[in-house]
Scaffold this motif. Structure first.
Motif, PDB file in Angstrom:
ATOM      1  N   GLU A 371      -5.031  -3.886  -5.606  1.00 47.53           N
ATOM      2  CA  GLU A 371      -5.669  -3.383  -3.826  1.00 47.53           C
ATOM      3  C   GLU A 371      -3.956  -4.106  -3.873  1.00 47.53           C
ATOM      4  O   GLU A 371      -3.526  -3.663  -2.099  1.00 47.53           O
ATOM      5  CB  GLU A 371      -6.528  -4.996  -3.790  1.00 47.53           C
ATOM      6  CG  GLU A 371      -6.630  -4.874  -2.190  1.00 47.53           C
ATOM      7  CD  GLU A 371      -7.391  -6.258  -1.846  1.00 47.53           C
ATOM      8  OE1 GLU A 371      -8.137  -5.859  -0.325  1.00 47.53           O
ATOM      9  OE2 GLU A 371      -8.036  -6.628  -2.348  1.00 47.53           O
ATOM     10  N   THR A 372      -3.342  -5.217  -3.643  1.00 43.62           N
ATOM     11  CA  THR A 372      -1.692  -5.124  -3.356  1.00 43.62           C
ATOM     12  C   THR A 372      -0.635  -4.845  -3.973  1.00 43.62           C
ATOM     13  O   THR A 372       0.610  -4.846  -3.798  1.00 43.62           O
ATOM     14  CB  THR A 372      -1.942  -6.533  -2.918  1.00 43.62           C
ATOM     15  OG1 THR A 372      -1.747  -7.560  -3.800  1.00 43.62           O
ATOM     16  CG2 THR A 372      -2.950  -7.393  -2.431  1.00 43.62           C
ATOM     17  N   TYR A 390       2.701  -3.207  -2.720  1.00 46.46           N
ATOM     18  CA  TYR A 390       3.031  -2.091  -1.991  1.00 46.46           C
ATOM     19  C   TYR A 390       3.921  -2.071  -1.119  1.00 46.46           C
ATOM     20  O   TYR A 390       5.062  -1.059  -0.816  1.00 46.46           O
ATOM     21  CB  TYR A 390       2.004  -1.490  -2.037  1.00 46.46           C
ATOM     22  CG  TYR A 390       0.958  -1.128  -2.743  1.00 46.46           C
ATOM     23  CD1 TYR A 390       1.159  -0.245  -3.602  1.00 46.46           C
ATOM     24  CD2 TYR A 390      -0.267  -1.670  -3.208  1.00 46.46           C
ATOM     25  CE1 TYR A 390      -0.209   0.585  -3.882  1.00 46.46           C
ATOM     26  CE2 TYR A 390      -1.625  -1.869  -3.564  1.00 46.46           C
ATOM     27  CZ  TYR A 390      -1.321  -0.069  -4.489  1.00 46.46           C
ATOM     28  OH  TYR A 390      -1.910   0.577  -5.510  1.00 46.46           O
ATOM     29  N   THR A 391       4.424  -3.210  -0.580  1.00 46.81           N
ATOM     30  CA  THR A 391       5.492  -3.181   0.251  1.00 46.81           C
ATOM     31  C   THR A 391       6.970  -3.441  -0.428  1.00 46.81           C
ATOM     32  O   THR A 391       7.807  -2.869   0.383  1.00 46.81           O
ATOM     33  CB  THR A 391       5.242  -5.603   0.758  1.00 46.81           C
ATOM     34  OG1 THR A 391       5.544  -5.968  -0.682  1.00 46.81           O
ATOM     35  CG2 THR A 391       3.899  -5.601   1.703  1.00 46.81           C
ATOM     36  N   GLN A 443      -2.633   5.280  -0.124  1.00 47.11           N
ATOM     37  CA  GLN A 443      -3.895   4.456   0.224  1.00 47.11           C
ATOM     38  C   GLN A 443      -2.532   2.983   0.031  1.00 47.11           C
ATOM     39  O   GLN A 443      -3.560   2.350   1.243  1.00 47.11           O
ATOM     40  CB  GLN A 443      -4.596   4.218  -0.163  1.00 47.11           C
ATOM     41  CG  GLN A 443      -5.575   5.738  -0.292  1.00 47.11           C
ATOM     42  CD  GLN A 443      -7.082   6.167   0.012  1.00 47.11           C
ATOM     43  OE1 GLN A 443      -7.195   4.970  -1.079  1.00 47.11           O
ATOM     44  NE2 GLN A 443      -7.880   6.643   0.253  1.00 47.11           N
ATOM     45  N   GLY A 444      -2.010   2.771  -1.035  1.00 45.01           N
ATOM     46  CA  GLY A 444      -2.101   1.107  -0.323  1.00 45.01           C
ATOM     47  C   GLY A 444      -0.252   0.918  -0.050  1.00 45.01           C
ATOM     48  O   GLY A 444      -0.490   0.133   0.513  1.00 45.01           O
TER      49      GLY A 444
END
Length: 452
Positions: A371-372, A390-391, A443-444
């Motif tokens: 998810e992250t 993802y950041t 999408q992330g």
């Protein structure tokens, strides 16, 4: 003396991948174009220049290949399928330059399993090989490297190629193969097609809605008519098409068409060049260019995920029941400096592939799109060897010539403040899986810059 060459490593990798295919290998296969390009590079490497009254002139490999059937002595037998391939290329009007003819031969020879024949012949003829290849700079002129080459070419004869050999009208210009469609129309006097002859090609500029060619958009403005009743139309005089239709009146119309667009809506590059020169004069062609440019700049499918053979569809994503976990192969990584933008993807992928030419050494891994974050785990030990939130990821994508490969660029901290970026390259099990993975990564992080 060198006992290795990067081109042979590349060739070995492509042949290895194609040997694993369970279905016939067609033009749409990811590895066809790079395989052919590598073979051409090998045949060109170390070619000697010709000396004439006008100085040194560049020669190409096709010249010595086409001379083989006529140069054998009475006691030597030549492979009849090889001779047929050479005759086919020489008789074709579609490839008109030495480059185009050589490329056409490579495709035919792969399919007919005779590519080792000319190399084997020149290796036995010391005079011929001395005339054409530098013993230091070439692969063919080197005793050890040429033996490796021969073994790889024989290995390639085990691959089941099913190429559209008639699709050769643009080989003079490029290795990119367009969509090619053979059609059979009902007997008619007029197909309802309006043509303009450009650069020796019959370009469709308009199609009558009531004409047989307009049915199901089989023929569209921007397409090129390539064959009619098996006769090549490249370089044909303007009256040839009406003449052929009249000669075969009452019979079904057999027409082969080079499509202007890939299935994703992008224009085939050589046709795009033609249309850009003409679009000021013809409204229909002007609209084609405009629509294609809109698609490239902002269609509903991310451009990184589009392929010439993809259906035009929504972005694929895993369903709620699917785990975003994929068994792929890790190829390697490369530092891209302080710029982690999408413009770095193309060069980074090429650099990593060149640094890792042996595909048998790609590392099996499991990549999980959480998810992250993205987590990569070694397949044999289940040890996590890298993970990126993802950041930290600034961009992702793939090259159109390596469509089963996917890459992402990540910084050493949050990408908006990172000063150092690294590109990580993987190979999926198929083009569609690579597409799905990239769309899932997207999408992330909604700020991704997509790369075509």
């Amino acid at each position: 003396m060198s006992v290795s060459d990067p081109l042979l490593k590349k060739l070995k990798g492509f042949i290895y991948e194609l040997r694993t295919e369970t279905r016939p290998v067609r033009d749409e296969n990811t590895y066809i174009q790079p395989l052919c390009e590598t073979i051409e590079e090998i045949l060109r490497k170390g070619l000697k220049k010709s000396t004439s009254l006008f100085g040194l002139t560049k020669r190409d490999y096709w010249t010595w290949i086409e001379s083989i059937p006529d140069s054998v002595n009475g006691n030597e037998r030549i492979n009849p399928i090889f001779s047929m391939a050479v005759t086919t290329v020489k008789a074709s009007g579609k490839a008109q330059t030495s480059q185009g003819k050589g490329r056409m031969f490579i495709r035919i020879a792969l399919q007919k399993k005779v590519l080792p024949v000319p190399v084997e012949h020149i290796l036995k003829n010391t005079k011929l090989i001395g005339q054409w290849y530098d013993p230091v700079e070439s692969i063919i002129g080197d005793d050890i490297l040429s033996e490796i080459l021969m073994s790889l070419l024989f290995e390639a004869t085990e691959i089941n190629f099913k190429l559209m050999l008639k699709n050769s009208s643009f080989l003079d210009e490029t290795w990119y193969i367009p969509r090619y469609r053979p059609y059979e129309f009902v007997p008619c006097r007029d197909l309802g097609i309006h043509l303009q002859y450009v650069c020796g090609r019959a370009l469709v500029v308009a199609v009558n809605d009531s004409g047989v060619a307009a049915e199901d958009s089989k023929v569209e403005p921007g397409d090129i008519l390539d064959e009619l009743y098996g006769d090549s139309l490249k370089g044909a005089r303007k009256g040839k098409i009406p003449s052929l239709l009249k000669q075969n009146q009452g019979w079904p119309v057999y027409l082969s068409v080079i499509k202007c667009k890939y299935q994703d809506g992008r224009i085939y590059p050589p046709i795009a060049d033609i249309l850009r020169q003409m679009n000021k004069d013809l409204v229909s062609l002007h609209q084609i260019v405009e629509q294609a440019e809109k698609l490239e700049s902002g269609g509903r499918v991310p451009p990184h995920a589009l392929l010439p053979r993809d259906d035009y569809e929504e972005v694929p994503v895993p369903s709620p029941d699917e785990k975003a976990v994929y068994k792929v192969k890790y190829i390697g990584k490369t530092n891209v400096g302080s710029n982690g933008s999408m413009s770095q993807i193309e060069g980074a992928v090429e650099a990593i592939v060149k640094e890792n030419p042996d595909v048998t050494k790609y590392q099996p891994v499991t990549i999980q799109l959480a998810e992250t974050e993205i987590i990569s785990t070694l397949a044999n030990t289940e040890e996590v060897f890298q993970r990126h939130s993802y950041t930290e990821i600034s961009s992702c994508g793939r090259r159109i010539d390596y469509v089963s490969y996917f890459a992402y660029i990540a910084g050493d901290t949050t990408c908006t403040i990172s000063k150092q970026f690294v590109c990580y390259l993987f190979q999926a099990n198929s083009d569609s899986e690579a597409k799905l993975i990239l769309c899932s990564i997207a999408q992330g992080f909604g700020r991704t810059h997509w790369f075509v």
